[in-house]
Scaffold this active site. Structure first.
Site, PDB file in Angstrom:
ATOM      1  N   CYS A   2      32.623 -76.640 -36.571  1.00  0.00           N
ATOM      2  CA  CYS A   2      32.518 -77.558 -35.437  1.00  0.00           C
ATOM      3  C   CYS A   2      33.884 -78.094 -35.010  1.00  0.00           C
ATOM      4  O   CYS A   2      34.763 -78.310 -35.829  1.00  0.00           O
ATOM      5  CB  CYS A   2      31.640 -78.736 -35.816  1.00  0.00           C
ATOM      6  SG  CYS A   2      30.004 -78.245 -36.329  1.00  0.00           S
ATOM      7  N   ARG A  27      37.807 -70.950 -34.798  1.00  0.00           N
ATOM      8  CA  ARG A  27      37.233 -71.440 -36.054  1.00  0.00           C
ATOM      9  C   ARG A  27      35.804 -70.948 -36.262  1.00  0.00           C
ATOM     10  O   ARG A  27      35.243 -71.131 -37.332  1.00  0.00           O
ATOM     11  CB  ARG A  27      37.201 -72.954 -36.044  1.00  0.00           C
ATOM     12  CG  ARG A  27      38.565 -73.541 -36.110  1.00  0.00           C
ATOM     13  CD  ARG A  27      38.511 -75.013 -35.854  1.00  0.00           C
ATOM     14  NE  ARG A  27      39.766 -75.603 -36.247  1.00  0.00           N
ATOM     15  CZ  ARG A  27      39.895 -76.545 -37.167  1.00  0.00           C
ATOM     16  NH1 ARG A  27      38.836 -77.042 -37.736  1.00  0.00           N
ATOM     17  NH2 ARG A  27      41.061 -77.011 -37.488  1.00  0.00           N
ATOM     18  N   TRP A  74      28.795 -75.375 -35.100  1.00  0.00           N
ATOM     19  CA  TRP A  74      28.452 -74.332 -36.078  1.00  0.00           C
ATOM     20  C   TRP A  74      27.224 -74.874 -36.798  1.00  0.00           C
ATOM     21  O   TRP A  74      27.298 -75.876 -37.507  1.00  0.00           O
ATOM     22  CB  TRP A  74      29.625 -74.119 -37.027  1.00  0.00           C
ATOM     23  CG  TRP A  74      29.431 -73.012 -38.004  1.00  0.00           C
ATOM     24  CD1 TRP A  74      29.533 -71.680 -37.767  1.00  0.00           C
ATOM     25  CD2 TRP A  74      29.121 -73.145 -39.394  1.00  0.00           C
ATOM     26  NE1 TRP A  74      29.306 -70.975 -38.922  1.00  0.00           N
ATOM     27  CE2 TRP A  74      29.044 -71.853 -39.933  1.00  0.00           C
ATOM     28  CE3 TRP A  74      28.884 -74.234 -40.236  1.00  0.00           C
ATOM     29  CZ2 TRP A  74      28.748 -71.613 -41.271  1.00  0.00           C
ATOM     30  CZ3 TRP A  74      28.594 -73.995 -41.574  1.00  0.00           C
ATOM     31  CH2 TRP A  74      28.528 -72.690 -42.075  1.00  0.00           C
ATOM     32  N   ASN A 103      30.967 -83.872 -36.137  1.00  0.00           N
ATOM     33  CA  ASN A 103      31.243 -82.832 -37.138  1.00  0.00           C
ATOM     34  C   ASN A 103      30.847 -83.403 -38.491  1.00  0.00           C
ATOM     35  O   ASN A 103      31.060 -84.591 -38.744  1.00  0.00           O
ATOM     36  CB  ASN A 103      32.739 -82.512 -37.217  1.00  0.00           C
ATOM     37  CG  ASN A 103      33.240 -81.774 -35.994  1.00  0.00           C
ATOM     38  OD1 ASN A 103      32.468 -81.425 -35.114  1.00  0.00           O
ATOM     39  ND2 ASN A 103      34.541 -81.557 -35.950  1.00  0.00           N
ATOM     40  N   GLY A 104      30.339 -82.565 -39.376  1.00  0.00           N
ATOM     41  CA  GLY A 104      29.990 -83.036 -40.717  1.00  0.00           C
ATOM     42  C   GLY A 104      28.491 -82.990 -40.942  1.00  0.00           C
ATOM     43  O   GLY A 104      27.748 -82.366 -40.172  1.00  0.00           O
ATOM     44  N   GLU A 482      38.439 -59.849 -53.864  1.00  0.00           N
ATOM     45  CA  GLU A 482      38.844 -60.123 -52.479  1.00  0.00           C
ATOM     46  C   GLU A 482      38.486 -58.934 -51.570  1.00  0.00           C
ATOM     47  O   GLU A 482      38.031 -59.117 -50.444  1.00  0.00           O
ATOM     48  CB  GLU A 482      40.349 -60.438 -52.451  1.00  0.00           C
ATOM     49  CG  GLU A 482      40.976 -60.546 -51.078  1.00  0.00           C
ATOM     50  CD  GLU A 482      40.419 -61.665 -50.203  1.00  0.00           C
ATOM     51  OE1 GLU A 482      39.552 -62.426 -50.657  1.00  0.00           O
ATOM     52  OE2 GLU A 482      40.829 -61.743 -49.044  1.00  0.00           O
ATOM     53  N   LYS A 486      36.057 -59.188 -48.352  1.00  0.00           N
ATOM     54  CA  LYS A 486      36.473 -58.760 -47.005  1.00  0.00           C
ATOM     55  C   LYS A 486      35.440 -57.802 -46.425  1.00  0.00           C
ATOM     56  O   LYS A 486      35.040 -57.933 -45.277  1.00  0.00           O
ATOM     57  CB  LYS A 486      37.845 -58.072 -47.021  1.00  0.00           C
ATOM     58  CG  LYS A 486      39.037 -58.954 -47.231  1.00  0.00           C
ATOM     59  CD  LYS A 486      39.394 -59.827 -46.067  1.00  0.00           C
ATOM     60  CE  LYS A 486      38.748 -61.173 -46.197  1.00  0.00           C
ATOM     61  NZ  LYS A 486      39.468 -62.205 -46.865  1.00  0.00           N
ATOM     62  N   GLU A 489      32.093 -59.641 -45.567  1.00  0.00           N
ATOM     63  CA  GLU A 489      32.241 -60.595 -44.463  1.00  0.00           C
ATOM     64  C   GLU A 489      32.207 -59.936 -43.095  1.00  0.00           C
ATOM     65  O   GLU A 489      31.564 -60.443 -42.178  1.00  0.00           O
ATOM     66  CB  GLU A 489      33.618 -61.261 -44.550  1.00  0.00           C
ATOM     67  CG  GLU A 489      33.715 -62.484 -45.358  1.00  0.00           C
ATOM     68  CD  GLU A 489      35.112 -63.062 -45.267  1.00  0.00           C
ATOM     69  OE1 GLU A 489      35.241 -64.159 -44.732  1.00  0.00           O
ATOM     70  OE2 GLU A 489      36.075 -62.420 -45.727  1.00  0.00           O
ATOM     71  N   HIS A 505      28.134 -52.985 -68.979  1.00  0.00           N
ATOM     72  CA  HIS A 505      27.274 -54.068 -69.474  1.00  0.00           C
ATOM     73  C   HIS A 505      26.186 -54.439 -68.457  1.00  0.00           C
ATOM     74  O   HIS A 505      25.592 -55.498 -68.555  1.00  0.00           O
ATOM     75  CB  HIS A 505      28.121 -55.300 -69.820  1.00  0.00           C
ATOM     76  CG  HIS A 505      29.092 -55.028 -70.925  1.00  0.00           C
ATOM     77  ND1 HIS A 505      28.698 -54.816 -72.230  1.00  0.00           N
ATOM     78  CD2 HIS A 505      30.440 -54.874 -70.915  1.00  0.00           C
ATOM     79  CE1 HIS A 505      29.763 -54.565 -72.977  1.00  0.00           C
ATOM     80  NE2 HIS A 505      30.823 -54.591 -72.198  1.00  0.00           N
ATOM     81  N   LYS A 604      35.850 -70.490 -39.463  1.00  0.00           N
ATOM     82  CA  LYS A 604      37.212 -70.354 -39.976  1.00  0.00           C
ATOM     83  C   LYS A 604      37.587 -71.506 -40.905  1.00  0.00           C
ATOM     84  O   LYS A 604      38.200 -71.303 -41.941  1.00  0.00           O
ATOM     85  CB  LYS A 604      38.189 -70.289 -38.793  1.00  0.00           C
ATOM     86  CG  LYS A 604      39.625 -70.078 -39.190  1.00  0.00           C
ATOM     87  CD  LYS A 604      39.837 -68.660 -39.696  1.00  0.00           C
ATOM     88  CE  LYS A 604      41.229 -68.455 -40.281  1.00  0.00           C
ATOM     89  NZ  LYS A 604      41.238 -67.303 -41.183  1.00  0.00           N
TER      90      LYS A 604
END
Ligand code: F6R
Length: 609
Positions: A2, A27, A74, A103-104, A482, A486, A489, A505, A604
């Site tokens: 947001c 974002r 968002w 926001n929040g 990572e 990637k 995502e 295992h 973001k």
């Protein structure tokens, strides 16, 4: 995530609000909206599409005003739908007296909703934000500034809000607790935003509001009170916020551009580093580093993986024990505090709610030696930590972090060397050797980028898969993590990473001819062990896609595809290997036709818990 922009001026502010929203677009958001004070009425326009569509709607409706607020949302509470988009009105769309953006997350929204419903308010959305709009309307006493100070006392959770009232046409009131908010000071006009970047080009005079602050914005006046209602003096800082997202140039997406910027930004991050010294991390670092005997790293997502990599470096080079914690877990865990810890937060944005909360939690447990590795010098994280290393990745527009990650690793390697030096574990010759390797990194990364055509050929295969495994060992295990992050995502392929020795295992059960297994195989001390793990995969028909070094002695064959990185890079090898995994994820996503720079459901800068 947001974003908020608000303005009080004596000119039409719609271009300022829309420009601000555009600057916050990167974002990630799923709806957006603007509310304005127009001829004694509140009017708004909302869209579940892009800010450019909102702009068109506003143009068609000839919406203009001198006072207003705007928002990118968002979704957290309620679907990404137009009725849930901000600004929210109260008491209703027709009789709007209050317009509010937020926001929040408000944690006691259910309880307040029940209370306000009993008073006759009819909710138009599923959001927690609408609760605040009705609460302010219900408590309104003729003075919006005073009302908001009272109303926020009823809220639990995190918020940054901006609100205006029909009867007070030249006033916007804003407040923050747990979510960032800044004030932009202009000439006879004032602004509020969730990030200084939203006001780039409008004003560079910025006040960073503190937790609990409530601010009254009028034409020639900015008045702030703290959480106790006491007048608060906050410095006005001149902030060179970036004037906008950089041009794409020859690249198809920002993510691709940012991958290719890595040689330059690593060079920028190391610029001015002529030798290893604690002061690279700020004044007083020497005294802090002298006092600590362990390191606690707190971070989320990709930044957490850079922390995991640093654990391998710091423990082996500086011989200091390191604990790496996922911030959202650490903040609620009943951990055993150690006052002589160096608490290191790692964050691209410096505004991640979980990491900020984990930092505060660590401090509340008596750990006062704090350092951040962060890409935004003006962020809350830098302000909250005693010491800082500012990476110079520049603005990262693609939601999936790339250049921010490798510059974090560069900063963390410097930290490793500084701690080793204080610990008497770095000779002058070793220091010179490490610095030489670091300075050579831009050239070494450029040679990995040159592998792009070979990686594109693999990406064609990957694009047809729905699952993938990533393997690594030692300090390349976090790089495998990572790489998997990637891929999932941006291509939406389900990917998991394991330390290669762990495969037998359990995860080996997943391996069939359909399973691509990406293996990070540098020529390090574990290469022979890794080769045995690769045999376990091949014996079950799994398809190996191996990123080896030039001298790893792994050759292509049936079910084994090999791309060789041009050189083995010792301790800094993770920085090179991750670049090849970034390219694989990027080209796989392109082949699948996903929205690479704005992957679904993601934001973001994650400023909610
Ligand atoms: C993934 C990604 C995220 C962030 C995480 C923490 O590509 O970018 O996992 O790393 O949200 O964000 P920062 O680093 O801003 O604290």
């Amino acid at each position: 995530m947001c974003g908020i922009v608000g303005a009080v001026a004596q000119r039409n502010i719609t271009p300022i609000l829309l420009e601000g929203l555009k600057r916050l677009e990167y974002r990630g958001y799923d709806s957006c909206g603007v509310a304005l004070h127009v001829d004694g009425q509140l009017q708004r326009s909302r869209s579940t599409s892009r800010v450019t569509d909102l702009e068109q709607q506003i143009e068609e409706a000839h919406l203009k005003g001198f006072t207003g607020i705007a928002h990118t949302r968002w979704a957290t509470h309620g679907a990404p739908a137009s009725h849930n988009a901000h600004p929210h009105f109260s008491p209703s769309a027709d009789l709007a007296r209050i317009a509010l953006v937020h926001n929040g997350i408000i944690e006691n929204h259910d309880e307040l909703r029940a209370e306000l419903t009993a008073l006759g308010y009819v909710f138009q959305s599923q959001t927690d934000t609408e609760v605040i709009a009705h609460l302010v309307d219900d408590m309104y006493n003729g003075d919006l500034f005073d009302t908001v100070q009272q109303a926020v006392k009823r809220l639990t959770g995190a918020y940054a809000i901006a609100v205006f009232h029909r009867e007070e046409p030249h006033r916007v009131v804003a407040a923050r607790q747990g979510s960032p908010l800044i004030v932009g000071v202009g000439q006879g006009e004032n602004f509020v935003a969730s990030d200084a970047m939203a006001l780039a080009g409008t004003t560079d005079q910025i006040i960073y509001l503190e937790e609990g602050d409530v601010v009254d914005l009028q034409l020639g006046r900015v008045w702030i009170v703290d959480s106790n209602g006491k007048p608060a003096q906050r410095d006005v800082k001149t902030v060179q916020a970036h004037t906008g997202a950089a041009e794409l140039g020859p690249y198809r997406h920002y993510m691709q551009k940012e991958i290719f910027e890595q040689p330059r930004v690593i060079g920028d991050t190391l610029e001015g580093v002529t030798g290893i010294m604690p002061e690279l991390f700020g004044d007083g670092a020497y005294n802090v580093f002298k006092q600590i005997d362990r390191v606690l790293i707190l971070a989320c997502g990709t930044s957490y993986y850079s922390g995991l990599t640093a654990k391998y470096w710091i423990e082996s080079v500086a011989r200091i024990p390191v604990n790496v914690e996922i911030a959202s877990e650490y903040r609620y865990r009943d951990s055993v505090p150690h006052p002589n810890s160096l608490v290191v937060t790692i964050s691209q944005s410096g505004e991640t709610a979980d990491t900020l909360a984990a930092l505060k939690h660590a401090r509340s447990l008596g750990m006062e030696h704090t350092l951040t590795i962060c890409n935004v010098a003006t962020s809350a994280m830098v302000r909250e930590c005693k010491l800082a290393y500012i990476t110079r990745a520049g603005v990262e527009v693609g939601v999936a972090s790339t250049k921010a990650f490798t510059t974090q690793l560069a900063g963390l390697f410097l930290l490793t060397l500084a701690l080793a030096q204080i610990n008497g574990r770095l000779t002058d010759a070793e220091e010179a050797e490490h610095l030489k390797s670091m300075r050579h990194l831009p050239v070494a990364i450029a040679s990995v980028l040159a592998l792009e055509p070979q990686i594109i050929a693999w990406a064609e295969d990957f694009a047809r898969k729905e699952n993938a495994l990533f393997l690594g060992r030692g300090m390349h295990y976090p790089i495998a993590l990572e790489g998997a992050l990637k891929l999932k995502e941006i291509s939406y392929i389900h990917a998991e990473a394991y330390p290669a020795g762990e495969l037998k295992h359990g995860p080996l059960a997943l391996v069939t001819e359909e399973m691509p297994v990406v293996t990070v195989a540098p020529n390090d001390a574990l290469i022979e062990k890794l080769k045995s793990n690769m045999q376990e995969v091949r014996a079950r028909g799994g398809q190996l896609y191996v990123f080896a070094d030039v001298d790893s002695r792994i050759t292509s064959g049936e079910g084994v595809h090999v791309i060789r990185l041009p050189e083995h890079y010792g301790l800094l090898s993770p920085i090179l290997h991750v670049v090849s995994l970034q390219l694989l994820a990027y080209h796989t996503a392109v082949a699948r036709g996903t929205d690479v720079d704005k992957p679904r459901n993601l934001a973001k800068s994650v400023t909610v818990e």
